[in-house]
Scaffold this active site. Structure first.
Site, PDB file in Angstrom:
ATOM      1  CD1 TRP A 157      47.975  56.023  23.500  1.00  0.00           C
ATOM      2  CD2 TRP A 157      46.746  55.807  25.350  1.00  0.00           C
ATOM      3  NE1 TRP A 157      48.707  56.511  24.542  1.00  0.00           N
ATOM      4  CE2 TRP A 157      47.971  56.396  25.695  1.00  0.00           C
ATOM      5  CE3 TRP A 157      45.811  55.572  26.353  1.00  0.00           C
ATOM      6  CZ2 TRP A 157      48.289  56.751  27.012  1.00  0.00           C
ATOM      7  CZ3 TRP A 157      46.129  55.925  27.661  1.00  0.00           C
ATOM      8  CH2 TRP A 157      47.356  56.504  27.984  1.00  0.00           C
TER       9      TRP A 157
ATOM     10  CB  THR B 111      48.195  41.543  43.353  1.00  0.00           C
ATOM     11  OG1 THR B 111      49.602  41.697  43.459  1.00  0.00           O
ATOM     12  CG2 THR B 111      47.498  42.593  44.192  1.00  0.00           C
TER      13      THR B 111
ATOM     14  CE  LYS C  37      50.780  54.185  26.161  1.00  0.00           C
ATOM     15  NZ  LYS C  37      51.517  54.413  27.378  1.00  0.00           N
TER      16      LYS C  37
ATOM     17  CD  GLU D 133      45.658  45.584  43.728  1.00  0.00           C
ATOM     18  OE1 GLU D 133      44.675  44.994  43.219  1.00  0.00           O
ATOM     19  OE2 GLU D 133      46.801  45.532  43.246  1.00  0.00           O
TER      20      GLU D 133
HETATM   21  P1  ADP Z   1      45.809  41.112  39.063  1.00  0.00           P
HETATM   22  O1  ADP Z   1      45.563  42.589  38.874  1.00  0.00           O
HETATM   23  O2  ADP Z   1      46.914  40.819  39.981  1.00  0.00           O
HETATM   24  O3  ADP Z   1      45.816  40.338  37.778  1.00  0.00           O
HETATM   25  P2  ADP Z   1      43.149  40.926  40.056  1.00  0.00           P
HETATM   26  O4  ADP Z   1      42.373  39.719  40.167  1.00  0.00           O
HETATM   27  O5  ADP Z   1      43.142  41.871  41.167  1.00  0.00           O
HETATM   28  O6  ADP Z   1      44.580  40.465  39.822  1.00  0.00           O
HETATM   29  O7  ADP Z   1      42.762  41.600  38.707  1.00  0.00           O
HETATM   30  C1  ADP Z   1      42.242  42.877  38.609  1.00  0.00           C
HETATM   31  C2  ADP Z   1      42.214  43.274  37.173  1.00  0.00           C
HETATM   32  O8  ADP Z   1      41.372  42.408  36.417  1.00  0.00           O
HETATM   33  C3  ADP Z   1      41.620  44.644  36.932  1.00  0.00           C
HETATM   34  O9  ADP Z   1      42.566  45.652  37.173  1.00  0.00           O
HETATM   35  C4  ADP Z   1      41.207  44.553  35.476  1.00  0.00           C
HETATM   36  O10 ADP Z   1      42.291  44.761  34.612  1.00  0.00           O
HETATM   37  C5  ADP Z   1      40.774  43.121  35.345  1.00  0.00           C
HETATM   38  N1  ADP Z   1      39.324  43.048  35.449  1.00  0.00           N
HETATM   39  C6  ADP Z   1      38.580  42.694  36.508  1.00  0.00           C
HETATM   40  N2  ADP Z   1      37.275  42.738  36.204  1.00  0.00           N
HETATM   41  C7  ADP Z   1      37.174  43.134  34.923  1.00  0.00           C
HETATM   42  C8  ADP Z   1      36.089  43.380  34.024  1.00  0.00           C
HETATM   43  N3  ADP Z   1      34.841  43.201  34.379  1.00  0.00           N
HETATM   44  N4  ADP Z   1      36.394  43.795  32.784  1.00  0.00           N
HETATM   45  C9  ADP Z   1      37.662  43.977  32.397  1.00  0.00           C
HETATM   46  N5  ADP Z   1      38.718  43.747  33.187  1.00  0.00           N
HETATM   47  C10 ADP Z   1      38.486  43.347  34.429  1.00  0.00           C
END
Ligand code: ADP
Length: 556
Positions: A455, A194, A450, A341
Site C-alpha cells: 500500500w 455527507t 495498491k 458522521e
Molecule cells: P465526506 O466524507 O462526505 O467527504 P466529510 O466532511 O465528513 O465529508 O469528510 C470527512 C473526511 O475528510 C474524513 O473521513 C477524512 O478523509 C477527511 N478529513 C477530515 N479531516 C482531516 C484531516 N485533518 N486530515 C486528513 N483528512 C481529513
C-alpha cells in the site's frame, strides 16, 4: 443496579440558549454581509430573535420533529436557526450550497423539509431545484443584500417583526412560549448530509445530546479550548457539519462569534481577523493556504496578535504549512480530524507533555498528525478482515471510531455496512496509530494506491511534494498498471513562474520514500479539481490520466 441518585437532566440546546440569555446577554455576534458591512447583535437579541423565529415557524405550522432547511452563508440569522429551531423541538437541516441542484433537491426531499430559510443572494441557486421540491411549504428569505422579497415567499425579518415576545426575567426558566417544553435529549436537533462521494448523499441526524456533549468536549482546555474571552471566526461553513460545532461551543461559553458571510478570500478574512481581534479561527487547508500566501506577501499588514489558534481540518494540513505559520508568522495551528458522521470532531493534534519532552521534531510531527481522540471518542484500526491492528506507528488499517457523538446509522438503510456489529463506525480513512495514540491518516480507503502487494499512501506523497519550493499543490492518485495493478501518478500545480523536472521531483521524494513509492508519472495541471466541500476530486484525475501508464506500457 444500585442506581445513582442524580438528576437525569436532559442535555439540550435549550440550555445553551437559556445560559446565553441568563449569564452573558451582552456577548456579541458579529456578521459581515455581502456588502462587507459588519453588523453586531448581542446574545440577548439573538435569544429574542430565535424566540420570534420559533413563534413564527409555529404559526406557519412547523411542529415537533419537523425539518426546517437552511440555504445560507455564515451569519447571525443562521445562528438563530441553529438555536431556535432545535429549541422549539424541530430539526434544522443545513443544505450545502456547493452541492449540485439535483443533489440538493434529493436531500431536501429525502429529509422531508417543510420550510427553507434562504439567503436572498442564494435564491438563484434555490430556483434551480425549487420545482423539484416535494414537501417544502414555505420559503423564508433572509434579505442579506437588502433587496425585496416577492410573494409567495416570506420575508424573514417581517416574520420576526410580527411576533411579540414578553420581556424575560433574569434566570433560567423560559416563560410560556416555544422554548418552555424541553425536547428529549435524544431527539434530532440538526441534520447534515455527507457529500456522498459514492452513492446517494446520506443523512446524519445529530441529537441534542450529541451536540451538547460535543460542544463541551470541544470547549475543554485540552481540546480546542473555548472560553468567554474568545472571539471565534468559523470560516468553515455552517452548511458543513455544524460549522464543526463552533456556534454551540461559543453559545455554551459566551464567546463572541464573528461570521464572515460570503467573502472567504484571504484578504477579506485577514481584515476581519485583525479588526475583530479574533482568537480562534477554523477552516479547511485550502483557506489557510491562501491566507499563508497573503501573509508571506505582506507580513506586516495585519495585526493578528490576538490569535490564539487556527483550527485546520476537513483535509490534511501539510506539515510544511503548520511549520510555516509558526516560524514565519508566530501563529499556532491546531490540526483536527472529523467527519459529518462524528458531529464532527474526532481527533485533535495536541502535543502531550511527554512528546514535548522528547524535543527535536517530535512536537511538529505530533501536530502534523491527525492527533489524539478527544475525550469520549475511541479509536481503533482494523485490517481487511476486521482484525484489530497494533498501535505501532507502521501498520496501516481502516480507522474505526465510537463515542456519544458518532453516528450509529444513517437516516436510511444505505451505508449500513459502515457500522460494525460490535458498535464501531468505519470511517473509510486508512491510518496508522502510534504507541502514544496519535492517529495518522495515510489515505482514504478509496485513494490508497495498491501497488503489487504494497500500500502506498497518496497523502504522504502529496505532503512531501507540497513541501517542494516550486509546488503550490499536488494530488497523487492511482494509475492503472499492467504489472502492478496500480502505480502512483502525481498531478502538480506549480507556483506562478516556477517549475521542476521529473528527476528533481523524484530526487526530492527519494529522500523520504522507498523507490517503489515514487510516482511513475508527473503531470502539470492548472488546478486540482475539488468536490463541494473543497476536497481533492481524485476520481476526476483518474478519469483523465488513469490509463496513461497502460498506454505507456511501463513496467513500474
Ligand atoms: P465526506 O466524507 O462526505 O467527504 P466529510 O466532511 O465528513 O465529508 O469528510 C470527512 C473526511 O475528510 C474524513 O473521513 C477524512 O478523509 C477527511 N478529513 C477530515 N479531516 C482531516 C484531516 N485533518 N486530515 C486528513 N483528512 C481529513
Amino acid at each position: 443496579m444500585f442506581a445513582g441518585t442524580m438528576m437525569g437532566f436532559p442535555l439540550t440546546i435549550n440550555h445553551l440558549l437559556e445560559r446565553g440569555r441568563a449569564l452573558f446577554p451582552e456577548a456579541e455576534v458579529v456578521s459581515r454581509g455581502p456588502d462587507k458591512r459588519v453588523r453586531c447583535q448581542s446574545y440577548e437579541e439573538t435569544y429574542a430573535r430565535a424566540e420570534r423565529l420559533a413563534r413564527a415557524l409555529g404559526r406557519l405550522g412547523v411542529k415537533t420533529g419537523d425539518r426546517v432547511a437552511t440555504l445560507s452563508w455564515n451569519h447571525a440569522q443562521h445562528l438563530e436557526c441553529y438555536l431556535g429551531v432545535p429549541a422549539m423541538g424541530a430539526v434544522v437541516h443545513t443544505l450545502n450550497i456547493r452541492l449540485h441542484p439535483s443533489e440538493l433537491a434529493y436531500i431536501a426531499n429525502h429529509a422531508r423539509d417543510v420550510a427553507i430559510v434562504v439567503d436572498r443572494t442564494l435564491l438563484p441557486l434555490l430556483e434551480k431545484f425549487r420545482g423539484a421540491l416535494e414537501t417544502v411549504k414555505h420559503v423564508i428569505v433572509v434579505r442579506d443584500d437588502g433587496g425585496p422579497v416577492a410573494a409567495p415567499d416570506l420575508d424573514y425579518e417581517a416574520l420576526l417583526a410580527a411576533e411579540t415576545v414578553a420581556p424575560h426575567a433574569p434566570g433560567f426558566t423560559p416563560p410560556a412560549g416555544p422554548f418552555s417544553e424541553l425536547p428529549d435529549e435524544n431527539a434530532a436537533a440538526m441534520i447534515c448530509y455527507t457529500s456522498g462521494t459514492t452513492g446517494h448523499p446520506k443523512g446524519v441526524a445529530y441529537s441534542h445530546r450529541s451536540t451538547v456533549l460535543h460542544a463541551m468536549a470541544g470547549s475543554m482546555r485540552d481540546s480546542i479550548g473555548v472560553s468567554g474571552d474568545d472571539v471565534i471566526l468559523p470560516v468553515v461553513p455552517m452548511f458543513h457539519a455544524a460549522a464543526w460545532g463552533f456556534p454551540y461551543m461559543a453559545a455554551l461559553n459566551g464567546a463572541k462569534l464573528v461570521f464572515p458571510g460570503p467573502h472567504l478570500d484571504a484578504e477579506s478574512l485577514l481584515d476581519l481577523m485583525a479588526s475583530e481581534r479574533v482568537t480562534i479561527a477554523a477552516g479547511v487547508p485550502t483557506i489557510w493556504n491562501g491566507i499563508l500566501a497573503r501573509l508571506d506577501a505582506e507580513p506586516k499588514r495585519w495585526d493578528l496578535s490576538a490569535m490564539r489558534t487556527m483550527i485546520i481540518g476537513g483535509a490534511a494540513a501539510p506539515k510544511s504549512m503548520i511549520a510555516a505559520f509558526e516560524e514565519r508568522h508566530g501563529l499556532v495551528v491546531t490540526h483536527a480530524w472529523g467527519m459529518t458522521e462524528t458531529n464532527p470532531l474526532g481527533t485533535l493534534a495536541l502535543v502531550r507533555p511527554k512528546i514535548r519532552a522528547r524535543g527535536g521534531v517530535a512536537a511538529l510531527e505530533a501536530r502534523a498528525s491527525q492527533g489524539l481522540p478527544v475525550p469520549f471518542v475511541e479509536t481503533r484500526h482494523v485490517d481487511d478482515a476486521g482484525r484489530v491492528l497494533p498501535w505501532d506507528a507502521a501498520t496501516m488499517g481502516e480507522l474505526e471510531v465510537r463515542g456519544p457523538w458518532v453516528a450509529k446509522s444513517y437516516m436510511s438503510d444505505e451505508g449500513a455496512d459502515r457500522f460494525t456489529s460490535d458498535g464501531w463506525f468505519k470511517t473509510g480513512d486508512i491510518v496508522t496509530i502510534d504507541a502514544d495514540g496519535y492517529v495518522r491518516i495515510t489515505d482514504r480507503s478509496k485513494d490508497v494506491i495498491k501497488s503489487g502487494g504494497e500500500w502506498i499512501s497518496s497523502v504522504a506523497l502529496e505532503n512531501a511534494l507540497m513541501a517542494h519550493p516550486a509546488i503550490l499543490e499536488a494530488a497523487v492518485f492511482a494509475g492503472r498498471h499492467d504489472k502492478w495493478g496500480e502505480r502512483p501518478i502525481a498531478a502538480i500545480v506549480y507556483k506562478p513562474g516556477k517549475t521542476a523536472t521529473n528527476d528533481e521531483l523524484a530526487a526530492h521524494l527519494g529522500e523520504q520514500f522507498p523507490k517503489y513509492w515514487l510516482p511513475d508519472l508527473y503531470v502539470a495541471i492548472e488546478q486540482v479539481p475539488r468536490n463541494s466541500t473543497g476536497k481533492f476530486l481524485k476520481t476526476k484525475l483518474r478519469d483523465t490520466y488513469g490509463d496513461a501508464l497502460l498506454t505507456k506500457g511501463s513496467g513500474g
